[in-house]
Design an enzyme around this catalytic site. Structure first.
Site, mmCIF file in Angstrom:
data_model
loop_
_atom_site.group_PDB
_atom_site.id
_atom_site.type_symbol
_atom_site.label_atom_id
_atom_site.label_comp_id
_atom_site.label_asym_id
_atom_site.label_seq_id
_atom_site.Cartn_x
_atom_site.Cartn_y
_atom_site.Cartn_z
ATOM 1 N N ASN A 1 9.657 30.174 -53.731
ATOM 2 C CA ASN A 1 9.047 31.366 -54.332
ATOM 3 C C ASN A 1 7.702 31.712 -53.698
ATOM 4 O O ASN A 1 6.941 32.507 -54.236
ATOM 5 C CB ASN A 1 8.897 31.201 -55.843
ATOM 6 C CG ASN A 1 10.233 31.314 -56.547
ATOM 7 O OD1 ASN A 1 11.178 31.887 -56.025
ATOM 8 N ND2 ASN A 1 10.318 30.753 -57.731
ATOM 9 N N HIS A 11 3.493 32.913 -64.094
ATOM 10 C CA HIS A 11 4.635 32.916 -63.174
ATOM 11 C C HIS A 11 5.721 31.956 -63.648
ATOM 12 O O HIS A 11 6.889 32.296 -63.693
ATOM 13 C CB HIS A 11 4.166 32.548 -61.755
ATOM 14 C CG HIS A 11 5.222 32.681 -60.722
ATOM 15 N ND1 HIS A 11 6.197 31.716 -60.523
ATOM 16 C CD2 HIS A 11 5.477 33.658 -59.828
ATOM 17 C CE1 HIS A 11 6.995 32.098 -59.552
ATOM 18 N NE2 HIS A 11 6.582 33.284 -59.111
ATOM 19 N N ARG A 12 5.375 30.735 -63.931
ATOM 20 C CA ARG A 12 6.220 29.682 -64.494
ATOM 21 C C ARG A 12 7.271 29.107 -63.555
ATOM 22 O O ARG A 12 8.122 28.336 -63.988
ATOM 23 C CB ARG A 12 6.906 30.148 -65.785
ATOM 24 C CG ARG A 12 5.934 30.563 -66.855
ATOM 25 C CD ARG A 12 6.491 30.686 -68.232
ATOM 26 N NE ARG A 12 7.825 31.224 -68.338
ATOM 27 C CZ ARG A 12 8.567 31.098 -69.418
ATOM 28 N NH1 ARG A 12 8.130 30.457 -70.465
ATOM 29 N NH2 ARG A 12 9.759 31.625 -69.472
ATOM 30 N N ASP A 13 7.248 29.448 -62.261
ATOM 31 C CA ASP A 13 8.250 28.885 -61.348
ATOM 32 C C ASP A 13 7.714 28.829 -59.919
ATOM 33 O O ASP A 13 8.380 29.258 -58.985
ATOM 34 C CB ASP A 13 9.538 29.716 -61.420
ATOM 35 C CG ASP A 13 10.737 28.995 -60.808
ATOM 36 O OD1 ASP A 13 10.691 27.751 -60.666
ATOM 37 O OD2 ASP A 13 11.715 29.678 -60.462
ATOM 38 N N ILE A 14 6.514 28.288 -59.759
ATOM 39 C CA ILE A 14 5.923 28.210 -58.425
ATOM 40 C C ILE A 14 6.522 27.017 -57.693
ATOM 41 O O ILE A 14 6.463 25.887 -58.164
ATOM 42 C CB ILE A 14 4.385 28.099 -58.499
ATOM 43 C CG1 ILE A 14 3.827 29.365 -59.141
ATOM 44 C CG2 ILE A 14 3.787 27.888 -57.111
ATOM 45 C CD1 ILE A 14 2.351 29.323 -59.410
#
Length: 160
Positions: free
Chosen positions: A128, A121-124
């Site tokens: 989000n 995912h890289r953007d928790i």
């Protein structure tokens, strides 16, 4: 059929939800059924949306359509009603400890499925994580995500 032609003949734009530097997100209605969906136009390729298309998990929005062209990704996904956690906490305050634990377990279970398919995912972050009207937590916004490479131990960039 080209993605833009397919989308314009099957969906009608209702309203712009968000416009970022490289992304447009619209509420759309499927012309044949009148059902609401989210349409994303992302100015990059290599997102995990085409792989998420085949996954089902109660903490993921359903992706119905995901196509990449030379430099764009087009996505149709489930339209969720509710608030992201950042908005929810601002409006209603903090969660009880048991709720936090239950949501954390659900998201970890979801991440386990994603990671088993090499999806990162890289953007928790709270904005989000989306809490639906029936209090189901969904992990959203895979625009910064990517497919992990088997021969790498870590990501090459810090983002998000």
């Amino acid at each position: 059929m080209e993605p833009q032609e397919y989308l314009s003949t099957h969906y009608s734009k209702v309203r712009l939800i968000h416009r970022g530097n490289t992304t447009e997100i619209w509420l759309v209605i499927e012309i044949a059924t009148g059902r609401e969906y989210v349409f994303k136009k992302i100015e990059r390729v290599g997102t995990p949306y085409p792989q998420i298309l085949d996954l089902r998990h109660s903490n993921l929005p359903i992706v119905y359509y995901a196509v990449e062209t030379e430099n764009m990704t087009y996505v149709i996904e489930e339209y969720l009603q509710g608030l992201n956690l950042q908005e929810y906490i601002k409006k209603y305050g903090e969660f009880e400890e048991d709720e936090i634990c239950n949501y954390a377990i659900e998201i970890c279970d979801c991440l386990e499925l994603l990671h088993a398919h090499h999806i990162l995912h890289r953007d928790i972050k709270p904005s989000n994580l989306f809490l639906t009207e029936n209090h189901k937590l969904k992990l959203i916004d895979f625009d910064a995500g990517r497919i992990g490479k088997a021969n790498k131990d870590n990501d090459t960039q810090i983002i998000g």
